[in-house]
Design an enzyme around this catalytic site. Sequence first.
Site, PDB file in Angstrom:
ATOM      1  N   LYS A  73     -27.595 109.487  -0.382  1.00 40.97           N
ATOM      2  CA  LYS A  73     -26.949 108.515  -2.159  1.00 40.97           C
ATOM      3  C   LYS A  73     -26.267 107.083  -1.967  1.00 40.97           C
ATOM      4  O   LYS A  73     -26.436 106.009  -2.267  1.00 40.97           O
ATOM      5  CB  LYS A  73     -26.471 109.382  -3.282  1.00 40.97           C
ATOM      6  CG  LYS A  73     -27.101 111.160  -3.545  1.00 40.97           C
ATOM      7  CD  LYS A  73     -26.194 111.429  -4.148  1.00 40.97           C
ATOM      8  CE  LYS A  73     -25.559 112.649  -3.787  1.00 40.97           C
ATOM      9  NZ  LYS A  73     -25.787 113.073  -2.563  1.00 40.97           N
ATOM     10  N   GLY A 100     -19.052 113.521   0.285  1.00 47.57           N
ATOM     11  CA  GLY A 100     -18.833 112.566   1.443  1.00 47.57           C
ATOM     12  C   GLY A 100     -20.148 111.653   1.422  1.00 47.57           C
ATOM     13  O   GLY A 100     -21.279 111.905   1.954  1.00 47.57           O
ATOM     14  N   HIS A 101     -20.230 109.904   1.168  1.00 45.99           N
ATOM     15  CA  HIS A 101     -21.787 109.246   0.863  1.00 45.99           C
ATOM     16  C   HIS A 101     -21.401 108.230   2.078  1.00 45.99           C
ATOM     17  O   HIS A 101     -19.688 107.268   2.754  1.00 45.99           O
ATOM     18  CB  HIS A 101     -21.224 108.255  -0.293  1.00 45.99           C
ATOM     19  CG  HIS A 101     -21.894 109.527  -1.429  1.00 45.99           C
ATOM     20  ND1 HIS A 101     -21.400 108.937  -2.711  1.00 45.99           N
ATOM     21  CD2 HIS A 101     -21.834 110.547  -1.418  1.00 45.99           C
ATOM     22  CE1 HIS A 101     -21.829 109.757  -3.199  1.00 45.99           C
ATOM     23  NE2 HIS A 101     -21.740 111.330  -2.869  1.00 45.99           N
TER      24      HIS A 101
HETATM   25  P1  GDP Z   1     -24.930 111.217   0.248  1.00 44.52           P
HETATM   26  O1  GDP Z   1     -24.209 111.964   0.170  1.00 44.52           O
HETATM   27  O2  GDP Z   1     -26.510 111.880  -0.290  1.00 44.52           O
HETATM   28  O3  GDP Z   1     -24.726 109.455   0.290  1.00 44.52           O
HETATM   29  O4  GDP Z   1     -25.328 111.655   2.214  1.00 44.52           O
HETATM   30  P2  GDP Z   1     -24.353 111.666   3.159  1.00 44.52           P
HETATM   31  O5  GDP Z   1     -23.888 110.543   3.944  1.00 44.52           O
HETATM   32  O6  GDP Z   1     -23.691 112.861   3.055  1.00 44.52           O
HETATM   33  O7  GDP Z   1     -25.612 112.200   4.467  1.00 44.52           O
HETATM   34  C1  GDP Z   1     -26.928 111.012   4.810  1.00 44.52           C
HETATM   35  C2  GDP Z   1     -27.255 111.028   6.254  1.00 44.52           C
HETATM   36  O8  GDP Z   1     -27.992 110.188   6.505  1.00 44.52           O
HETATM   37  C3  GDP Z   1     -25.909 109.700   5.952  1.00 44.52           C
HETATM   38  O9  GDP Z   1     -25.566 109.885   8.152  1.00 44.52           O
HETATM   39  C4  GDP Z   1     -27.128 108.341   6.020  1.00 44.52           C
HETATM   40  O10 GDP Z   1     -26.444 108.005   7.097  1.00 44.52           O
HETATM   41  C5  GDP Z   1     -27.907 109.110   6.576  1.00 44.52           C
HETATM   42  N1  GDP Z   1     -29.396 108.520   6.533  1.00 44.52           N
HETATM   43  C6  GDP Z   1     -29.228 107.438   5.344  1.00 44.52           C
HETATM   44  N2  GDP Z   1     -30.347 106.905   4.967  1.00 44.52           N
HETATM   45  C7  GDP Z   1     -31.501 107.686   5.957  1.00 44.52           C
HETATM   46  C8  GDP Z   1     -32.236 107.698   6.818  1.00 44.52           C
HETATM   47  O11 GDP Z   1     -33.439 106.785   6.197  1.00 44.52           O
HETATM   48  N3  GDP Z   1     -32.873 107.522   7.546  1.00 44.52           N
HETATM   49  C9  GDP Z   1     -32.115 107.878   8.627  1.00 44.52           C
HETATM   50  N4  GDP Z   1     -32.294 108.287  10.252  1.00 44.52           N
HETATM   51  N5  GDP Z   1     -30.317 108.107   8.193  1.00 44.52           N
HETATM   52  C10 GDP Z   1     -30.498 107.719   6.931  1.00 44.52           C
HETATM   53  P1  IMO Z   2     -22.459 114.509  -1.267  1.00 40.23           P
HETATM   54  O1  IMO Z   2     -22.092 113.869  -3.105  1.00 40.23           O
HETATM   55  C1  IMO Z   2     -23.605 118.623  -0.264  1.00 40.23           C
HETATM   56  C2  IMO Z   2     -21.612 122.769  -1.295  1.00 40.23           C
HETATM   57  C3  IMO Z   2     -20.900 122.956  -0.688  1.00 40.23           C
HETATM   58  C4  IMO Z   2     -21.046 124.030  -1.453  1.00 40.23           C
HETATM   59  C5  IMO Z   2     -20.957 123.725  -2.819  1.00 40.23           C
HETATM   60  C6  IMO Z   2     -19.892 123.707  -3.771  1.00 40.23           C
HETATM   61  O2  IMO Z   2     -21.990 113.896   0.016  1.00 40.23           O
HETATM   62  O3  IMO Z   2     -24.190 115.069  -1.622  1.00 40.23           O
HETATM   63  P2  IMO Z   2     -17.358 122.606  -3.635  1.00 40.23           P
HETATM   64  O4  IMO Z   2     -16.499 121.922  -2.493  1.00 40.23           O
HETATM   65  O5  IMO Z   2     -18.334 121.587  -4.583  1.00 40.23           O
HETATM   66  O6  IMO Z   2     -16.728 123.197  -4.442  1.00 40.23           O
HETATM   67  O7  IMO Z   2     -18.618 123.535  -2.924  1.00 40.23           O
HETATM   68  O8  IMO Z   2     -21.315 122.722  -2.921  1.00 40.23           O
HETATM   69  N1  IMO Z   2     -21.645 120.821  -2.136  1.00 40.23           N
HETATM   70  C7  IMO Z   2     -22.398 119.608  -0.795  1.00 40.23           C
HETATM   71  N2  IMO Z   2     -23.348 120.189  -0.519  1.00 40.23           N
HETATM   72  N3  IMO Z   2     -23.368 117.550  -0.367  1.00 40.23           N
HETATM   73  C8  IMO Z   2     -21.974 117.733  -0.837  1.00 40.23           C
HETATM   74  O9  IMO Z   2     -21.687 116.328  -1.933  1.00 40.23           O
HETATM   75  C9  IMO Z   2     -21.678 118.067  -1.460  1.00 40.23           C
HETATM   76  N4  IMO Z   2     -20.438 118.697  -2.607  1.00 40.23           N
HETATM   77  C10 IMO Z   2     -20.178 119.961  -2.348  1.00 40.23           C
HETATM   78  O10 IMO Z   2     -21.123 122.748   0.478  1.00 40.23           O
HETATM   79  O11 IMO Z   2     -22.012 124.844  -0.845  1.00 40.23           O
HETATM   80 MG    MG Z   3     -22.876 113.600   1.564  1.00 42.01          MG
END
Ligand code: GDP
Ligand code: IMO
Ligand code: MG
Length: 453
Positions: free
Chosen positions: A47, A71-72
Amino acid sequence: MKCFLTKKLLIFILIIFVVCKLFETKFTYMSGKVDVLVGLQWGDEGKGKIVDCLSSLYHIIARYQGGPNAGHTLTFDHHKYILHSIPSGIFQKNCINYIGNGVVIDPIIFQQEVQTLQTICPWIFEQLIISKNAHLILPTHRLLDAAYEQAKGNNKIGSTLKGIGPCYTDKISRQGLRVGDLFLPNFKAKYQDLVQKHVSILKLLNSTVSIADLEQDWFNACEIFNNFKLAESNIFIQQMLSQNKNILAEGAQGSMLDIDFGSYPFVTSSNTTSAGACTGLGVAPRQINDVIGICKAYTTRVGSGPFPTEQSNLIGEKLRKQGHEFGSTTGRPRRCGWLDLVALKFAIEINGVNRLIITKSDVLSDFDEIKVAIAYRTNEGESTYMPFCLENIIEPVYKTFQGWQQDISHAKTKDELPQELLTYIAFIEEYTSTKIEMVSVGPDRNANVWLNK
Ligand code: GDP
Ligand code: IMO
Ligand code: MG
């Protein structure tokens, strides 16, 4: 005579149509719009990356729920940034970033984030606005989160232990503390009152942690709010809309972690789905324009709970390794598996997704075959609906696709994508009755293939 009447009727219908269109156009130009971006799986769909890519198209990026459990990740100019509470539009100099009333904030984590960002985004103090109604995560919320998890034994949720559940619990039980409360003369008394309640619960749970040091750090961190504009009332977003501003509401977590629609009780404590944007920002349902759904080309989950397409084998390990699937907030290895179209279709429906984006398709390069779940086998037969208990699924029914042995991470246009991937995409579109508008092929902000261009 009959022909004359029909002609009159047709002219009348035409006039009505033109008047309606004029009103529609006027309405569109009179106010801005709110698009909502949501994760469609169990979080971590990418996202942050997509919000960053789209942020130049919006005046405001607004987080509407969740807190530092999120964690974005954003990657550009060979640097990687992980945001927890701050919206993913912060790197766009001219974008306003808004932390809505539906978000829960830990001042300590928020302060650390600001410190990390202030050199690269010196505009942060002008461009980030916080709702006074956002709830505060107290040090005792974190202790309670840990104590509740400990007490669950083998049934742990796998919480990120950021205090999310206990903080939302206090909000719903009408005893929480909000950012705006910090500036009231009786804040300390209110704080002590709530902490006393927490301490009694912690004692019942046999948790014996001293809170004095934690408290001092927390109060020091709260000073950070003096450096930011706080939205006085909950009509900030309405004011922005009336000034023709376009808003992107950024969801955290994913639809399968939604408190109402997720795999309960293995969920988070907020409405992660698009409806959460209404209550978490003060947007009326009629003001929602597009709903942009983000979905990985496969599935991951971090924490406990059912995961029908999980691959606890070499395939899962390969997905984790190639996709660098480790939690952005906790560093925990993510559980990996095939794309679950039953769950995806359900998520698309409850969110009202009309624009779909697929991320991490590059991670599937180099698989001989790729599977997707198209139904669940249960004791009652095959089903294409999400059951009440996901645990009752015996196994998914898979459709197998041919993989591609080609690096797609530099692809820029549709014709640079392998036919096998296009077939995979076409099937997802057909199953979900939703068009995929973009395929992300790498973590970098520019690693995207727009399919309709
Ligand atoms: P979010 O929580 O939805 O914002 O996603 P996260 O940041 O936690 O996890 C997504 C991971 O995938 C991050 O390390 C991004 O840098 C990576 N990512 C996002 N889009 C792509 C993609 O199209 N390909 C690859 N290889 N990595 C990606
Ligand atoms: P983003 O925004 C993935 C999961 C936790 C646990 C459950 C409840 O980066 O996609 P909490 O701390 O909210 O009480 O945990 O939800 N969880 C996530 N898993 N991405 C997240 O956020 C998450 N935020 C919470 O691992 O299973
Ligand atoms: Mg995340």
